[in-house]
Design a protein around this motif. Structure first.
Motif, PDB file in Angstrom:
ATOM      1  N   THR A  83     -19.265   2.068  -0.349  1.00  0.00           N
ATOM      2  CA  THR A  83     -18.676   3.393  -0.149  1.00  0.00           C
ATOM      3  C   THR A  83     -17.310   3.201   0.480  1.00  0.00           C
ATOM      4  N   ALA A  93     -10.998   6.655   1.399  1.00  0.00           N
ATOM      5  CA  ALA A  93      -9.545   6.531   1.250  1.00  0.00           C
ATOM      6  C   ALA A  93      -8.873   7.673   1.991  1.00  0.00           C
ATOM      7  N   VAL A 111      -6.389  10.467  -4.162  1.00  0.00           N
ATOM      8  CA  VAL A 111      -6.253   9.447  -5.197  1.00  0.00           C
ATOM      9  C   VAL A 111      -5.362   9.929  -6.336  1.00  0.00           C
ATOM     10  N   TYR A 135      -4.755   0.416  -3.339  1.00  0.00           N
ATOM     11  CA  TYR A 135      -6.143   0.873  -3.307  1.00  0.00           C
ATOM     12  C   TYR A 135      -6.717   0.993  -4.717  1.00  0.00           C
ATOM     13  N   LYS A 136      -5.962   1.610  -5.615  1.00  0.00           N
ATOM     14  CA  LYS A 136      -6.452   1.812  -6.982  1.00  0.00           C
ATOM     15  C   LYS A 136      -6.695   0.493  -7.696  1.00  0.00           C
ATOM     16  N   VAL A 144     -10.064  -0.754  -6.490  1.00  0.00           N
ATOM     17  CA  VAL A 144     -11.137   0.050  -7.088  1.00  0.00           C
ATOM     18  C   VAL A 144     -11.354  -0.374  -8.535  1.00  0.00           C
ATOM     19  N   GLU A 187     -16.390   6.812  -3.979  1.00  0.00           N
ATOM     20  CA  GLU A 187     -15.130   7.093  -3.297  1.00  0.00           C
ATOM     21  C   GLU A 187     -15.221   8.417  -2.538  1.00  0.00           C
ATOM     22  N   PRO A 190     -12.373  10.345  -0.952  1.00  0.00           N
ATOM     23  CA  PRO A 190     -10.938  10.429  -0.674  1.00  0.00           C
ATOM     24  C   PRO A 190     -10.566  11.669   0.127  1.00  0.00           C
TER      25      PRO A 190
END
Length: 320
Positions: free
Chosen positions: A214, A217, A221, A247-248, A251, A278, A280
């Motif tokens: 988990t 963020a 996003v 971050y992306k 992921v 996610e 966010p």
């Protein structure tokens, strides 16, 4: 036995996002096997592990005001207990001779705008808390000269990730480096290392050995607000892109691993991840919102986390 990991990212005035997730875990009496944290979430996690109310800690520490006024106050006077303006240092540097063109530029536009003022005992206590925790903890620092990130882990993390990830020790100096903003200057960076969030905003790529991951963020996003129409909005967009892009990428890497495992293409037992969830930030904020924590950020993260870990959302807001 399933293993679970939670990744928390630190980002400007949005540390209450991770605090909301931690509060949800505490309410549900759920403890993952490992936390990864960056930047300010290092301090938040240490406080939570000590049993402190991280919501109240952040709101009382940061203050309730926000916007342009708070941005001006922070720029002029610094952040109590965290950093101060280096006005005196700048004044003294004008006494140095000779004044070459480069030296003049350094005096007119110095790299070091602020100096950290966290008490060394507080930093040492953070390191001690993380090292003594039964749950695994990993955070990062950044060697900006080499362009390489360094991961630091406590003994529990080293046992969980043995043979998979090289982890340096968690020391007081490592904590100081992991909280070292670029506005503090580069020459003064402890051990030549700065905040690892500038390299990787959230630590995810190494978590393929956990069944459930988990990630919280502390930024949207996607771009939620209107398109930028002035320079401050453009600067806001640049900062968010800077943090969101790394971050992306992480992921995408983990989702690719999950896909390959579902296809049966990847059968290495070191790869166990089955789900990546996610959590966010779900609201647009402007440039001046980087300077204060906001209670609604905590509330929304708490709601998301309670839902993620199985508690009815009715227990969320106002249950403090």
């Amino acid at each position: 036995m399933e293993r679970r990991a939670v990744a928390l990212g630190g980002f400007g005035g949005f540390n209450l996002h991770g605090a909301g997730v931690l509060t949800a875990l505490g309410r549900l009496d759920v403890m993952p096997d490992l936390f990864t944290v960056t930047s300010g979430q290092i301090v938040v996690l240490a406080s939570w592990l000590r049993g402190e109310d991280v919501r109240s800690l952040l709101l009382n520490h940061k203050g309730a005001s926000g916007g342009l006024l708070q941005a001006w106050r922070t720029a002029m006077f610094g952040h109590s207990g965290v950093f101060r303006p280096t006005i005196q240092e700048h004044a003294r540097r004008w006494l140095d001779v000779p004044l070459s063109p480069d030296a003049m530029l350094e005096r007119l536009m110095p790299a070091r705008q602020y100096a950290p003022v966290r008490d060394p005992d507080t930093v040492a206590e953070v390191a001690r808390t993380l090292n003594e925790a039964e749950v695994g903890v990993v955070f990062n620092t950044y060697d900006f000269r080499a362009g390489e990130g360094i991961l630091h882990g406590n003994p529990a993390a080293k046992r969980l990730m043995a043979g998979e990830v090289g982890l340096e020790d968690i020391t007081a100096e490592a904590v100081e480096s992991a909280l070292w903003l670029y506005l503090y200057g580069f020459e003064e960076a402890p051990g030549g290392l700065i905040d690892g969030a500038y390299h990787r905003s959230v630590i995810l790529a190494e978590l393929h050995g956990f069944d459930e991951v988990t990630v919280a963020a502390p930024f949207p996003v996607s771009w939620l607000g209107p398109v930028p129409r002035n320079q401050l909005e453009v600067e806001n967009w640049k900062i968010r892109q800077w943090f969101a892009n790394s971050y992306k990428a992480e992921v995408a890497r983990l989702r690719r691993v999950i896909e390959l495992m579902e296809r049966g293409t990847l059968n290495d037992p070191a790869y166990r991840i089955r789900s990546l969830t996610e959590l966010p930030l779900r609201r647009h904020y402007g440039y001046f919102d980087y300077f204060t924590e906001k209670e609604e950020v905590f509330d929304d993260a708490l709601l998301q986390a309670l839902d993620r870990f199985g508690e009815p959302a009715r227990l969320c807001v106002g249950a403090e």
